[in-house]
Design an enzyme around this catalytic site. Structure first.
Site, PDB file in Angstrom:
ATOM      1  N   ASP A 180       0.966  -1.209   0.032  1.00 57.85           N
ATOM      2  CA  ASP A 180       0.177  -0.093  -0.091  1.00 57.85           C
ATOM      3  C   ASP A 180       0.774   1.430  -0.001  1.00 57.85           C
ATOM      4  O   ASP A 180       1.078   1.780   1.069  1.00 57.85           O
ATOM      5  CB  ASP A 180      -0.760   0.192   1.204  1.00 57.85           C
ATOM      6  CG  ASP A 180      -1.897   1.125   1.135  1.00 57.85           C
ATOM      7  OD1 ASP A 180      -2.250   1.452   2.424  1.00 57.85           O
ATOM      8  OD2 ASP A 180      -1.936   1.873   0.219  1.00 57.85           O
TER       9      ASP A 180
ATOM     10  N   GLU B 218      -2.428  10.528  -0.851  1.00 58.21           N
ATOM     11  CA  GLU B 218      -3.684   9.656  -0.708  1.00 58.21           C
ATOM     12  C   GLU B 218      -3.950   9.386   0.460  1.00 58.21           C
ATOM     13  O   GLU B 218      -5.352   9.402   1.083  1.00 58.21           O
ATOM     14  CB  GLU B 218      -3.569   8.748  -1.622  1.00 58.21           C
ATOM     15  CG  GLU B 218      -4.889   7.687  -1.834  1.00 58.21           C
ATOM     16  CD  GLU B 218      -5.007   6.687  -0.820  1.00 58.21           C
ATOM     17  OE1 GLU B 218      -4.414   6.408  -0.011  1.00 58.21           O
ATOM     18  OE2 GLU B 218      -6.318   6.245  -0.541  1.00 58.21           O
ATOM     19  N   GLU B 219      -3.166   9.015   1.441  1.00 60.22           N
ATOM     20  CA  GLU B 219      -3.419   8.526   2.754  1.00 60.22           C
ATOM     21  C   GLU B 219      -4.043   9.533   3.797  1.00 60.22           C
ATOM     22  O   GLU B 219      -4.582   9.404   4.874  1.00 60.22           O
ATOM     23  CB  GLU B 219      -2.030   8.128   3.529  1.00 60.22           C
ATOM     24  CG  GLU B 219      -1.481   6.749   2.738  1.00 60.22           C
ATOM     25  CD  GLU B 219      -2.486   5.498   2.926  1.00 60.22           C
ATOM     26  OE1 GLU B 219      -3.451   5.608   3.359  1.00 60.22           O
ATOM     27  OE2 GLU B 219      -1.987   4.551   2.438  1.00 60.22           O
TER      28      GLU B 219
END
Ligand code: DTR
Ligand code: ZN
Ligand code: ZN
Length: 315
Positions: free
Chosen positions: A135, A169-170
């Protein structure tokens, strides 16, 4: 590993591509091409080599590749250098989030109809807890290797190809939202589809296909049926990755996912193998999301499906 697409699947792909060109989701396409140039079988060793580099970068930068940290910019510089050497036109888009500077990397493959752009992207940032190899090094490495395969092939697709690696994005799809929000309306209307790849090498993998645009969904399902690999619709991802900002402005989206912290059921283990009752990725958002936290078969299959979709949907 050579994974061939059956003749039936290839024929179905031509139908899918023709349907795609005729449907509204990618309207205005060139006349249907009689055949789709064969997409390459991406060497999974190449994808893993990129992931090893990202692991080394995290190790050398405090153990992560998170937004606003040195490991993120070092990751971007690695990807950019590969793309520049391969003939892409690269652009770094800068933004601020949580008082830290973030960056998107955009890579355009010269040529193709710039009024009909096919995009493929992935987020390059990790969480602060670890190196983020699944991820989302997995998606970033597969998108990079697909772009390099385009260069190696000297591909001249009908549509213009654009690849993207998103920052932050996180923190809530910050980089991809910044990109979409800063598109002129004209440039926004020129994006015919966006393909997203976030976690595609999970160690206890599932094979999930986004169910947003039907033509894109079918393209991926056709590929996997050619491998004899069953897929499921990705149901819990709506709004949870970088396809969301594109979908929110009406751009057709699709993508692949191999699972995060949800638990694999017995039925899923029966069709996909792996371990029932365990998460698809037990190291999700954890320090153990390292180069050891991958299933190479899932990474290989999803990377090849990515390349197949780029070849098919840009023809
Ligand atoms: N939000 C992503 C992981 C994630 C969770 N569910 C989905 C569904 C589809 C794509 C991604 C995800 C992250 O943590 O980066
Ligand atoms: Zn995440
Ligand atoms: Zn992710």
């Amino acid at each position: 590993m050579k994974l061939s697409v059956s003749g039936r699947a290839a024929a179905a792909a031509v139908v899918a591509a023709t349907t795609l060109l005729a449907t509204g989701s990618l309207a205005g396409a060139a006349p249907a091409t009689p055949a789709v140039a064969a997409a390459p079988d991406l060497p999974v060793a190449n994808v893993k080599a990129h992931l090893s580099q990202l692991q080394s970068i995290a190790t050398a930068n405090g153990g992560n590749r998170a937004h606003g940290r040195t490991g993120y910019r070092a990751s971007l510089d690695y990807v950019k250098a590969k793309l520049d050497a391969a003939g892409f036109t690269t652009t770094i888009q800068q933004f601020t989030s949580s008082s830290r500077t973030g960056y998107n990397l955009i890579a355009d493959w010269p040529g193709g109809d710039t009024t009909r752009v096919l995009m493929a992207g992935s987020h390059l940032d990790s969480v602060t807890a670890g190196p983020g190899i699944n991820d989302n090094g997995s998606g970033s490495a597969a998108v990079l290797e697909t772009a390099l395969a385009v260069s190696r092939a000297g591909l001249q697709p009908t549509r213009h190809l654009r690849f993207a690696w998103w920052g932050a994005e996180e923190l809530g799809m910050v980089g991809s939202r910044y990109y979409v929000n800063n598109l002129s309306s004209a440039n926004r209307s020129r994006i015919s589809a966006y393909l997203n790849f976030d976690m595609i090498g999970s160690p206890n993998p599932g094979y999930f296909v986004y169910d947003d645009d039907p033509t894109i969904e079918q393209t991926f399902k056709t590929y996997f049926s050619g491998l004899g690999v069953p897929t499921e619709i990705e149901t819990e991802g709506d709004g949870r990755s970088d396809h969301a900002p594109f979908k929110n402005v009406g751009i057709p989206v699709g993508g692949l996912f191999s699972g995060a912290d949800y638990v694999k059921t017995s039925a899923q283990a029966a069709k996909w193998g792996g371990t029932a009752g365990q998460p698809f990725d037990r190291c999700y958002h954890s320090s153990c999301d390292t180069i050891a936290n991958l299933n190479d078969t899932a990474l290989d299959r999803n990377a090849d499906a990515l390349a197949y979709a780029v070849w098919t949907l840009s023809s």
